[in-house]
Design a protein around this motif. Structure first.
Motif, PDB file in Angstrom:
ATOM      1  N   GLU A 149       0.504   8.609  -3.344  1.00 40.58           N
ATOM      2  CA  GLU A 149       1.461   9.491  -4.019  1.00 40.58           C
ATOM      3  C   GLU A 149       1.633  10.878  -3.164  1.00 40.58           C
ATOM      4  N   VAL A 188       6.043   2.197  -8.327  1.00 43.37           N
ATOM      5  CA  VAL A 188       4.877   1.942  -7.236  1.00 43.37           C
ATOM      6  C   VAL A 188       5.105   2.653  -6.101  1.00 43.37           C
ATOM      7  N   HIS A 232       0.086  -8.142 -12.670  1.00 45.38           N
ATOM      8  CA  HIS A 232       0.472  -6.920 -12.019  1.00 45.38           C
ATOM      9  C   HIS A 232      -0.614  -5.952 -11.685  1.00 45.38           C
ATOM     10  N   TYR A 246      -1.049  -2.249  -4.592  1.00 48.29           N
ATOM     11  CA  TYR A 246      -0.452  -3.074  -5.573  1.00 48.29           C
ATOM     12  C   TYR A 246      -0.196  -4.544  -5.111  1.00 48.29           C
ATOM     13  N   TYR A 247      -0.181  -5.442  -5.921  1.00 46.07           N
ATOM     14  CA  TYR A 247      -0.073  -6.715  -5.744  1.00 46.07           C
ATOM     15  C   TYR A 247       0.091  -7.746  -7.029  1.00 46.07           C
ATOM     16  N   ASP A 248       1.003  -8.878  -6.981  1.00 46.09           N
ATOM     17  CA  ASP A 248       0.997  -9.864  -8.055  1.00 46.09           C
ATOM     18  C   ASP A 248       0.073 -10.986  -7.790  1.00 46.09           C
ATOM     19  N   GLU A 305      -3.230   3.977  -2.566  1.00 46.14           N
ATOM     20  CA  GLU A 305      -2.395   2.985  -4.021  1.00 46.14           C
ATOM     21  C   GLU A 305      -2.189   1.643  -3.419  1.00 46.14           C
ATOM     22  N   THR A 324       0.764  -1.073  -0.016  1.00 46.46           N
ATOM     23  CA  THR A 324       0.126  -0.091   0.033  1.00 46.46           C
ATOM     24  C   THR A 324       0.804   1.394  -0.070  1.00 46.46           C
ATOM     25  N   ASP A 376       8.285   1.360 -13.736  1.00 50.81           N
ATOM     26  CA  ASP A 376       7.110   2.000 -13.804  1.00 50.81           C
ATOM     27  C   ASP A 376       6.869   2.046 -12.097  1.00 50.81           C
ATOM     28  N   ARG A 412      -2.753  -2.944 -10.064  1.00 54.01           N
ATOM     29  CA  ARG A 412      -2.573  -1.612  -9.435  1.00 54.01           C
ATOM     30  C   ARG A 412      -4.198  -0.907  -9.097  1.00 54.01           C
ATOM     31  N   ARG A 413      -4.518  -0.666  -7.849  1.00 54.70           N
ATOM     32  CA  ARG A 413      -5.792  -0.136  -7.816  1.00 54.70           C
ATOM     33  C   ARG A 413      -5.471   0.943  -6.976  1.00 54.70           C
ATOM     34  N   SER A 414      -6.527   2.026  -7.012  1.00 61.82           N
ATOM     35  CA  SER A 414      -6.745   3.403  -6.430  1.00 61.82           C
ATOM     36  C   SER A 414      -7.933   3.079  -5.768  1.00 61.82           C
TER      37      SER A 414
END
Length: 636
Positions: free
Chosen positions: A523, A536, A596, A553-555, A551, A520, A534, A598-600
């Motif tokens: 910005e 994160v 990969h 991020y996970y795989d 923000e 998590t 890119d 990405r979510r906001s």
């Protein structure tokens, strides 16, 4: 033949008898050329006399004469430690463990027995001869990992402790015990029962006692060699503080009318400040160990006012008891109180004296002492001491695809500026903060499967003040399988550090549906992970403002291309606030085996507090499903 027999006896008796006649006997046995044993006896004699160079030369001669390589290695390591060569002592010790003979295996067994658990001793006894070296190496390696120390440092400390206790805690004299009032062969009641069996010092230890893990370490030639202080020192090293009392008088409590432990003759208390809590251990004189020193562990001290006042620097509660005892100095009142105690079975209270020492207080102190004594004898430690804590915020993430080169460990930290000491250097503008980062991943066997030492130099325009943080990130290859990760942060040149960790870190099983940790960020936090060009977003402080955007991020790996997968992301207030949650759901049909993501996530609907974030990915057709969760802090 006589010289050979004498040498054999001397090797068994080790270093206990060093009078001139014995020294002449050792030298005669060596001159007679009676094999390797006389040379070993001579080497031990030289070490006991402080002639370490002569001892090392003799041990080399012992090995050349066909002596046991294991004995030569371990004994040489002790001499190297005595002259201050820790690295050489560790290498020599491990080399000897790699090829010991039967006698050498027994000597290594005795040596690890100082700190080994019963399970570790049982494992050692089940080894084949060629497995000894690996076992011993891993035995000390595990202890390096626990203490977050460089490899070999715990073993070097063990060898240093061995030299120290043999210099300071050997049993060298005998007394008749009359001054202790403890009776023939008696011993402090709290002493480790493994050390209390059998008769007086000098007699053979009984079979039950010999089953104790440390028995061979304490016994040489059938005799007890070291007192209880040596056992504690071998397990925990130098205490953080010591206290003793050399006063006299009568105890101020009826239950302590006699000095049953010999504490009036000799007493000493040791304090250890450990991460698991404080240990305070008491030693008193005892006939059993044959000296007038404070040799024997006891669970509690007798209730002398001066005895307790002298321990006030170890724990403030001792001063409280001392103050209570000070109010009982009037003998007439003490006698009347004791009479009431005997009749009532409880503490009496007088209008004249507001405080008394109740049986409950006495019993609580004794029980606490018994628990601490048991802890001291069942554990071993080598704590890293620092004057202050950096108090960082540390986050650890395992990301990527399991079993591949993309598997990564992210170490993210934020250190409060007021905890750091700024440095200035000629020709360099601003200030510098050098931070050493030690990262260790521990596998299922307790061994490090990954170890990295890194130093980062952070330069900033001016010294950081309260409210400002030094943020940083470290990216390392994540070992396969499950691992417990430990991180030690230290500012070089200062005495400030901090440790953090997380257990059971893993990405998943290669080839199956797997979900990485949930990273998590926000910005504008000032820190980002340059992931494949890119970035994160990260959040080194790990806290989010209400009405802000998180923000995520996970795989996801192990996907079947073309299959539909449902994902749900939930944030739920852990305080049980009804309706205080956010839920997002969506469906994907990936064209590859890895995503990969990405979510906001908008946090404006949340009221603030601690939230449980739960991410679930499942095959829409049923079957495979993976779940990950983490805590998210939202503040006003």
């Amino acid at each position: 033949p006589a010289a050979a027999m004498m040498a054999d006896l001397l090797v068994s008796a080790a270093e206990q008898d060093l009078d001139p006649a014995v020294q002449r006997a050792v030298r005669s046995a060596v001159a007679a050329g009676s094999g390797a044993d006389p040379i070993l006896a001579f080497a031990r004699l030289q070490r006991a006399l402080g002639h370490q160079d002569s001892a090392l030369a003799a041990l080399r001669a012992y090995a050349r004469a066909g002596g046991d390589p294991g004995i030569a290695g371990l004994e040489s390591a002790r001499s190297l430690a005595a002259i201050g060569l820790p690295d050489s002592s560790v290498r020599t010790y491990l080399a000897g463990a790699a090829r010991p003979g039967p006698a050498g295996r027994l000597l290594y067994r005795a040596d690890i027995g100082w700190v080994a658990t019963p399970a570790e001793m049982a494992a050692y006894d089940s080894l084949t001869p060629d497995a000894t070296g690996r076992f011993v190496q891993e035995f000390w390696q595990r202890r390096d990992v626990v203490a977050l120390r460089p490899e070999g440092e715990r073993l070097a400390e063990h060898l240093r402790r061995w030299v120290y206790v043999h210099d300071h805690f050997r049993i060298v004299g005998r007394t008749d015990g009359a001054q202790f009032n403890d009776g023939p062969g008696a011993m402090g009641a709290g002493s480790d029962p493994r050390l209390a069996a059998s008769g007086e010092v000098g007699t053979q230890i009984d079979p039950w006692t010999m089953l104790a893990p440390d028995a061979f370490s304490l016994i040489e030639g059938g005799r007890r060699v070291l007192d209880d202080r040596g056992l504690v020192y071998m397990r925990h090293g130098e205490p953080d503080a010591r206290a003793s009392w050399g006063g006299s008088g009568s105890p101020l409590y009826a239950g302590n009318s006699t000095d049953t432990h010999g504490c009036m003759s000799a007493n000493e208390s040791w304090k250890y400040a450990l991460p698991t809590g404080t240990l305070i251990l008491h030693f008193c004189g005892s006939r059993r160990l044959g000296t007038t020193a404070a040799t024997t562990l006891v669970p509690a001290l007798p209730l002398y006012e001066g005895m307790f006042e002298s321990r006030a620097t170890l724990d403030g509660r001792y001063m409280q008891i001392a103050n209570m005892l000070a109010q009982l100095r009037n003998r007439q009142y003490l006698d009347s109180m004791n009479a009431k105690l005997n009749r009532q079975g409880a503490a009496a209270r007088s209008p004249d004296v507001g405080l008394v020492v109740s049986p409950t207080t006495v019993q609580a102190f004794r029980e606490r002492g018994q628990r601490q004594l048991a802890t001291a004898l069942r554990t071993d430690t080598y704590i890293q001491r620092y004057e202050s804590s950096l108090k960082p915020v540390v986050q650890l993430y395992a990301v990527g695809t399991p079993g591949t080169e993309t598997a990564r460990l992210l170490v993210i930290f934020a250190i409060p500026g007021e905890r750091l000491t700024p440095e200035t250097r000629p020709g360099v503008s601003g200030v510098i903060y050098p931070i050493a980062i030690r990262t260790i991943a521990v596998g299922p066997k307790g061994l490090d499967v990954m170890r990295r030492d890194t130093t980062r130099y952070f330069r900033v325009p001016e010294a950081l003040k309260a409210g400002a943080y030094l943020n940083g990130m470290l990216e390392l290859a994540m070992p396969p399988g499950e691992a417990d990760v430990r991180v030690l942060l230290t500012q070089l040149g200062s005495k400030a550090a901090a440790a953090a960790g997380r257990d059971g870190m893993t990405i998943g099983t290669p080839g199956s549906l797997a979900l990485s940790d949930l990273v998590t960020g926000r910005e504008g936090s000032g820190l980002a992970w340059a992931h494949g060009g890119d970035p994160v977003a990260l959040n080194p402080l790990d806290v989010y403002a209400r009405r802000s955007t998180l923000e995520l991020y996970y795989d996801v790996s192990g996907l079947l291309p073309g299959h539909a997968y449902r994902t749900s992301i939930e944030l739920t207030n852990t305080g049980g606030v009804a309706g205080d949650q956010v839920r997002v759901a969506f469906e994907d049909k990936p064209a590859t085996t890895v995503l990969h993501v990405r979510r906001s996530i908008e946090l404006k609907a949340l009221k603030g507090g601690e939230y449980r974030m739960l991410v679930t990915v499942e095959d829409a057709a049923g079957g495979s499903k993976v779940v990950r969760e983490r805590t998210v802090n939202v503040r006003e």
